[in-house]
Design a protein around this motif. Structure first.
Motif, PDB file in Angstrom:
ATOM      1  N   SER A 243       0.856  -1.191  -0.097  1.00  0.00           N
ATOM      2  CA  SER A 243       0.220  -0.190  -0.190  1.00  0.00           C
ATOM      3  C   SER A 243       0.873   1.232  -0.068  1.00  0.00           C
ATOM      4  N   CYS A 244       0.288   2.375  -0.770  1.00  0.00           N
ATOM      5  CA  CYS A 244       1.226   3.439  -0.460  1.00  0.00           C
ATOM      6  C   CYS A 244       0.057   4.514  -0.190  1.00  0.00           C
ATOM      7  N   ALA A 245      -0.012   5.071   0.859  1.00  0.00           N
ATOM      8  CA  ALA A 245      -0.811   6.298   1.450  1.00  0.00           C
ATOM      9  C   ALA A 245      -0.247   7.621   1.036  1.00  0.00           C
ATOM     10  N   ALA A 246      -0.993   8.406   0.232  1.00  0.00           N
ATOM     11  CA  ALA A 246      -0.709   9.830  -0.224  1.00  0.00           C
ATOM     12  C   ALA A 246      -1.274  10.712   0.573  1.00  0.00           C
ATOM     13  N   SER A 247      -0.593  11.785   0.658  1.00  0.00           N
ATOM     14  CA  SER A 247      -1.048  13.095   1.535  1.00  0.00           C
ATOM     15  C   SER A 247      -0.361  14.276   1.165  1.00  0.00           C
ATOM     16  N   GLY A 248      -0.841  15.379   1.188  1.00  0.00           N
ATOM     17  CA  GLY A 248      -0.214  16.714   0.865  1.00  0.00           C
ATOM     18  C   GLY A 248      -0.458  17.127  -0.491  1.00  0.00           C
ATOM     19  N   PHE A 249      -1.088  16.301  -1.122  1.00  0.00           N
ATOM     20  CA  PHE A 249      -1.300  16.864  -2.745  1.00  0.00           C
ATOM     21  C   PHE A 249      -2.769  16.354  -3.305  1.00  0.00           C
ATOM     22  N   THR A 250      -3.016  16.482  -4.482  1.00  0.00           N
ATOM     23  CA  THR A 250      -4.396  16.312  -4.891  1.00  0.00           C
ATOM     24  C   THR A 250      -4.177  15.020  -5.567  1.00  0.00           C
ATOM     25  N   PHE A 251      -4.407  13.756  -4.928  1.00  0.00           N
ATOM     26  CA  PHE A 251      -4.178  12.385  -5.314  1.00  0.00           C
ATOM     27  C   PHE A 251      -4.755  12.169  -6.731  1.00  0.00           C
ATOM     28  N   GLY A 252      -5.947  12.713  -6.723  1.00  0.00           N
ATOM     29  CA  GLY A 252      -6.601  12.288  -7.974  1.00  0.00           C
ATOM     30  C   GLY A 252      -6.003  12.937  -9.433  1.00  0.00           C
ATOM     31  N   GLY A 253      -5.300  13.799  -9.318  1.00  0.00           N
ATOM     32  CA  GLY A 253      -4.548  14.556 -10.201  1.00  0.00           C
ATOM     33  C   GLY A 253      -3.324  13.811 -10.813  1.00  0.00           C
TER      34      GLY A 253
ATOM     35  N   THR B 239      12.741  -9.818  -5.400  1.00  0.00           N
ATOM     36  CA  THR B 239      13.197  -9.210  -3.975  1.00  0.00           C
ATOM     37  C   THR B 239      14.010  -7.972  -4.285  1.00  0.00           C
ATOM     38  N   ALA B 240      13.303  -7.019  -3.712  1.00  0.00           N
ATOM     39  CA  ALA B 240      13.914  -5.458  -3.802  1.00  0.00           C
ATOM     40  C   ALA B 240      13.225  -4.715  -3.040  1.00  0.00           C
ATOM     41  N   VAL B 241      13.720  -3.419  -3.061  1.00  0.00           N
ATOM     42  CA  VAL B 241      12.906  -2.074  -2.394  1.00  0.00           C
ATOM     43  C   VAL B 241      12.046  -1.642  -3.500  1.00  0.00           C
ATOM     44  N   TYR B 242      10.655  -1.729  -2.927  1.00  0.00           N
ATOM     45  CA  TYR B 242       9.686  -1.186  -3.622  1.00  0.00           C
ATOM     46  C   TYR B 242       9.184   0.237  -3.444  1.00  0.00           C
ATOM     47  N   TYR B 243       9.196   1.207  -4.522  1.00  0.00           N
ATOM     48  CA  TYR B 243       8.775   2.665  -4.290  1.00  0.00           C
ATOM     49  C   TYR B 243       7.750   3.115  -5.069  1.00  0.00           C
ATOM     50  N   CYS B 244       6.939   3.861  -4.191  1.00  0.00           N
ATOM     51  CA  CYS B 244       5.489   4.515  -4.780  1.00  0.00           C
ATOM     52  C   CYS B 244       6.133   5.811  -5.481  1.00  0.00           C
ATOM     53  N   ASN B 245       5.582   6.179  -6.548  1.00  0.00           N
ATOM     54  CA  ASN B 245       5.875   7.266  -7.249  1.00  0.00           C
ATOM     55  C   ASN B 245       4.484   8.012  -7.818  1.00  0.00           C
ATOM     56  N   ALA B 246       4.510   9.404  -7.592  1.00  0.00           N
ATOM     57  CA  ALA B 246       3.233   9.968  -8.210  1.00  0.00           C
ATOM     58  C   ALA B 246       3.638  11.027  -9.202  1.00  0.00           C
ATOM     59  N   VAL B 247       3.209  10.832 -10.388  1.00  0.00           N
ATOM     60  CA  VAL B 247       3.450  11.978 -11.728  1.00  0.00           C
ATOM     61  C   VAL B 247       2.098  12.692 -11.815  1.00  0.00           C
ATOM     62  N   PRO B 248       2.295  14.095 -11.872  1.00  0.00           N
ATOM     63  CA  PRO B 248       1.353  15.008 -12.108  1.00  0.00           C
ATOM     64  C   PRO B 248       0.819  14.466 -13.727  1.00  0.00           C
ATOM     65  N   ALA B 249      -0.691  14.550 -13.550  1.00  0.00           N
ATOM     66  CA  ALA B 249      -1.245  14.162 -14.722  1.00  0.00           C
ATOM     67  C   ALA B 249      -2.334  15.051 -15.495  1.00  0.00           C
ATOM     68  N   THR B 250      -2.556  16.312 -14.634  1.00  0.00           N
ATOM     69  CA  THR B 250      -3.236  17.356 -15.094  1.00  0.00           C
ATOM     70  C   THR B 250      -2.543  18.556 -15.097  1.00  0.00           C
TER      71      THR B 250
ATOM     72  N   ALA C  52      -3.374  21.240 -13.571  1.00  0.00           N
ATOM     73  CA  ALA C  52      -3.316  21.666 -12.115  1.00  0.00           C
ATOM     74  C   ALA C  52      -2.279  21.025 -11.358  1.00  0.00           C
ATOM     75  N   ALA C  53      -2.149  20.085 -11.500  1.00  0.00           N
ATOM     76  CA  ALA C  53      -1.388  19.139 -10.691  1.00  0.00           C
ATOM     77  C   ALA C  53       0.253  19.428 -11.216  1.00  0.00           C
ATOM     78  N   ARG C  54       0.463  19.697 -12.659  1.00  0.00           N
ATOM     79  CA  ARG C  54       1.888  19.953 -12.965  1.00  0.00           C
ATOM     80  C   ARG C  54       2.425  21.371 -12.335  1.00  0.00           C
ATOM     81  N   ILE C  55       1.249  22.323 -12.236  1.00  0.00           N
ATOM     82  CA  ILE C  55       1.424  23.384 -11.621  1.00  0.00           C
ATOM     83  C   ILE C  55       1.943  23.368 -10.317  1.00  0.00           C
TER      84      ILE C  55
END
Length: 123
Positions: A21-31, A91-102, A104-107
């Motif tokens: 699981s990767c819990a996101a906060s501090g930004f508009t997740f849906g974007g 076997t590895a370290v798994y990382y969550c990554n968020a990329v702006p898709a709108t 508004a998010a890119r700004i």
């Protein structure tokens, strides 16, 4: 404050399953499109799976197709990676990554990375 917090990693036997699981906060997740990457010792970080901002499309590395499933719950600001039929080479370290898709998010910023969670597949 932007945060991506991964959880669910651990030690599992070959053939077993884990759900990250990767819990996101501090930004508009849906974007944001969300990705899972992994990095094994001595190797480059590689893209494992990705999902679009609304969850309508997914993509996978060839090495995990048919075994891993990425999903997201925009109401919970969380992205998941269900991993089945695990192999030692997963076997590895798994990382969550968020990329702006709108626009508004890119700004507002990104991409963002989590700190990672260790997955070890071993008997």
């Amino acid at each position: 404050q932007v945060q991506l917090v991964e959880s669910g990693g651990g030690l599992v036997q070959p053939g077993g399953s884990l759900r990250l699981s990767c819990a996101a906060s501090g930004f508009t997740f849906g974007g944001y499109a969300m990705n899972w990457y992994r990095q094994a010792p001595g190797q480059e970080r590689e893209l494992v799976a990705g999902i679009t901002s609304a969850g309508g499309s997914t993509n996978y590395a060839d090495s995990v197709k048919g075994r891993f499933t990425i999903s997201r719950d925009n109401a919970k600001n969380t992205v998941y990676l269900q991993m089945n039929s695990l192999k030692p080479e997963d076997t590895a370290v798994y990382y969550c990554n968020a990329v702006p898709a709108t626009f508004a998010a890119r700004i507002k910023g990104g991409p963002y990375w989590g700190q990672g969670t260790q997955v070890t597949v071993s008997s």
